[in-house]
Scaffold this motif. Sequence first.
Motif, PDB file in Angstrom:
ATOM      1  N   SER A  47       0.726  -1.503   0.249  1.00  0.00           N
ATOM      2  CA  SER A  47      -0.401   0.345  -0.280  1.00  0.00           C
ATOM      3  C   SER A  47       0.562   1.322  -0.217  1.00  0.00           C
ATOM      4  N   GLN A  48       0.455   2.667  -0.474  1.00  0.00           N
ATOM      5  CA  GLN A  48       0.755   3.814  -0.206  1.00  0.00           C
ATOM      6  C   GLN A  48      -0.098   4.555   0.544  1.00  0.00           C
ATOM      7  N   ILE A  49       1.132   4.991   1.424  1.00  0.00           N
ATOM      8  CA  ILE A  49       0.137   5.446   2.640  1.00  0.00           C
ATOM      9  C   ILE A  49       1.122   7.679   2.770  1.00  0.00           C
ATOM     10  N   VAL A  50      -0.478   8.369   2.910  1.00  0.00           N
ATOM     11  CA  VAL A  50       0.197   9.772   2.506  1.00  0.00           C
ATOM     12  C   VAL A  50      -0.689  10.256   4.465  1.00  0.00           C
ATOM     13  N   LEU A  51       0.270  10.633   4.816  1.00  0.00           N
ATOM     14  CA  LEU A  51      -0.093  11.012   6.328  1.00  0.00           C
ATOM     15  C   LEU A  51      -0.431  13.061   6.842  1.00  0.00           C
ATOM     16  N   SER A  52      -0.985  13.375   7.112  1.00  0.00           N
ATOM     17  CA  SER A  52      -0.346  14.873   7.422  1.00  0.00           C
ATOM     18  C   SER A  52      -0.667  14.388   9.170  1.00  0.00           C
ATOM     19  N   THR A  53      -0.158  15.339   9.731  1.00  0.00           N
ATOM     20  CA  THR A  53       0.212  15.356  11.176  1.00  0.00           C
ATOM     21  C   THR A  53       0.699  16.184  12.212  1.00  0.00           C
ATOM     22  N   HIS A  54       0.361  16.347  12.876  1.00  0.00           N
ATOM     23  CA  HIS A  54       1.135  17.481  14.233  1.00  0.00           C
ATOM     24  C   HIS A  54       2.114  16.965  14.749  1.00  0.00           C
ATOM     25  N   SER A  55       1.984  14.956  15.032  1.00  0.00           N
ATOM     26  CA  SER A  55       2.527  14.001  15.964  1.00  0.00           C
ATOM     27  C   SER A  55       3.918  13.598  15.894  1.00  0.00           C
ATOM     28  N   PRO A  56       4.737  13.932  16.505  1.00  0.00           N
ATOM     29  CA  PRO A  56       6.348  13.611  15.907  1.00  0.00           C
ATOM     30  C   PRO A  56       6.997  12.207  15.742  1.00  0.00           C
ATOM     31  N   VAL A  57       5.890  11.669  16.947  1.00  0.00           N
ATOM     32  CA  VAL A  57       5.430  10.057  16.875  1.00  0.00           C
ATOM     33  C   VAL A  57       5.120   9.589  15.955  1.00  0.00           C
ATOM     34  N   LEU A  58       4.921   9.564  15.094  1.00  0.00           N
ATOM     35  CA  LEU A  58       3.858   9.241  13.756  1.00  0.00           C
ATOM     36  C   LEU A  58       4.591   9.868  12.436  1.00  0.00           C
ATOM     37  N   ASP A 114      15.120  15.268  12.183  1.00  0.00           N
ATOM     38  CA  ASP A 114      14.994  16.023  13.401  1.00  0.00           C
ATOM     39  C   ASP A 114      15.400  17.888  12.832  1.00  0.00           C
ATOM     40  N   ASP A 115      14.999  17.737  11.734  1.00  0.00           N
ATOM     41  CA  ASP A 115      14.944  19.257  11.279  1.00  0.00           C
ATOM     42  C   ASP A 115      13.767  20.375  11.494  1.00  0.00           C
ATOM     43  N   LEU A 116      12.467  18.809  11.319  1.00  0.00           N
ATOM     44  CA  LEU A 116      11.488  19.065  11.308  1.00  0.00           C
ATOM     45  C   LEU A 116      10.932  20.196  12.342  1.00  0.00           C
ATOM     46  N   GLU A 117      10.235  21.297  12.732  1.00  0.00           N
ATOM     47  CA  GLU A 117       9.938  22.359  13.555  1.00  0.00           C
ATOM     48  C   GLU A 117       9.497  21.483  14.982  1.00  0.00           C
ATOM     49  N   LEU A 118       7.563  20.550  14.409  1.00  0.00           N
ATOM     50  CA  LEU A 118       7.322  19.946  15.564  1.00  0.00           C
ATOM     51  C   LEU A 118       8.013  18.920  15.933  1.00  0.00           C
ATOM     52  N   VAL A 119       9.432  18.377  15.807  1.00  0.00           N
ATOM     53  CA  VAL A 119      10.593  18.146  16.487  1.00  0.00           C
ATOM     54  C   VAL A 119      11.115  18.752  17.193  1.00  0.00           C
ATOM     55  N   ARG A 120      11.536  19.856  16.469  1.00  0.00           N
ATOM     56  CA  ARG A 120      12.570  20.443  18.139  1.00  0.00           C
ATOM     57  C   ARG A 120      11.493  21.555  18.918  1.00  0.00           C
ATOM     58  N   THR A 121      10.203  21.467  18.438  1.00  0.00           N
ATOM     59  CA  THR A 121       9.843  22.287  20.088  1.00  0.00           C
ATOM     60  C   THR A 121       9.513  21.187  20.366  1.00  0.00           C
ATOM     61  N   TRP A 122       9.259  19.648  20.314  1.00  0.00           N
ATOM     62  CA  TRP A 122       8.672  19.066  21.126  1.00  0.00           C
ATOM     63  C   TRP A 122      10.017  18.278  22.422  1.00  0.00           C
ATOM     64  N   ARG A 123      10.705  18.418  21.600  1.00  0.00           N
ATOM     65  CA  ARG A 123      11.912  17.854  22.807  1.00  0.00           C
ATOM     66  C   ARG A 123      12.574  18.779  23.195  1.00  0.00           C
ATOM     67  N   ALA A 124      12.510  20.800  23.259  1.00  0.00           N
ATOM     68  CA  ALA A 124      12.917  22.063  23.598  1.00  0.00           C
ATOM     69  C   ALA A 124      12.253  21.638  24.839  1.00  0.00           C
ATOM     70  N   PHE A 125      10.181  21.462  24.279  1.00  0.00           N
ATOM     71  CA  PHE A 125       9.233  21.567  25.423  1.00  0.00           C
ATOM     72  C   PHE A 125      10.082  20.458  26.701  1.00  0.00           C
ATOM     73  N   LEU A 126       9.534  19.455  26.552  1.00  0.00           N
ATOM     74  CA  LEU A 126      10.051  18.006  27.441  1.00  0.00           C
ATOM     75  C   LEU A 126      11.239  18.466  28.161  1.00  0.00           C
ATOM     76  N   ASP A 127      12.766  19.456  27.562  1.00  0.00           N
ATOM     77  CA  ASP A 127      13.604  19.019  28.391  1.00  0.00           C
ATOM     78  C   ASP A 127      13.273  20.089  28.966  1.00  0.00           C
ATOM     79  N   GLU A 128      13.154  20.971  28.779  1.00  0.00           N
ATOM     80  CA  GLU A 128      12.553  21.914  29.709  1.00  0.00           C
ATOM     81  C   GLU A 128      10.839  22.615  30.314  1.00  0.00           C
TER      82      GLU A 128
END
Length: 254
Positions: free
Chosen positions: A198-209, A231-245
């Motif tokens: 199957s082919q998958i196209v996904l839109s998401t705000h989740s760093p997990v997905l 690692d360059d996605l804004e959502l990944v960088r923002t979540w990491r920064a939030f979880l760190d502090e």
Amino acid sequence: MDGLFDDSFDEPGPSRDPFTDLALPVREVRGHPKAPADPATWPATVPAVRQVLREGLALGQITVLTGENGSGKSTLVEALAGACGLNPEGGGTGAMHATRSTESPLAEHLQVTRGAGAPRSGFFLRAETMHSLFTYYEEIGVGGMMHERSHGESFLALVEERSRIRGLWLLDEPESALSVAGCLALLDRLQELAAGGSQIVLSTHSPVLAALPGADLYELGEWGLRPSGYDDLELVRTWRAFLDEPACFLRHPD
């Protein structure tokens, strides 16, 4: 949607595997030359949508779209569903339910290039209309009494029940129904779907997905649409920064 499919076989871009691409349900999506969108009218005014209409977007086996609200993720996924003949409110090929139309007219202005011999079946899951989709499937006897389960349980059960469909899978912000554990369970199922062809196209705000293995990642914004590393996605960088502090992101009353 007659005339929206183009079965020509121009050479794919150098970053693509031509043997894999030829078997994909959707090799490329772009503006339809015979049904151009008005560039001064929404959604063609959204930078990412405008870029797809002008330049097209080649799709691999797995594509993940990320970006802020209003960046065009859902608009593009919903329009792709419509251009491929899927119900804009969700479901498999042939689903007929409808409540209130909220999708843009973008599907009417898209041309989809399909792969040779690729399956034309598909499935669309849209967060905004998931409740009505559950009701529709209950009424036709698919998936059991879905409203008697939690939203997330019903969602995963529906994906499991429909996973026999091999073709194009479109998912618009499915994390709205899921916990982190639920997102991980969905990742497993999506990997199985991709492994099955199957082919998958996904839109998401989740760093997990967004961590779906093998995905082509795109970030949407005022620049339009651009490829990105995880690692360059804004959502990944923002979540990491939030979880760190987390305290740095929270306002405390004086």
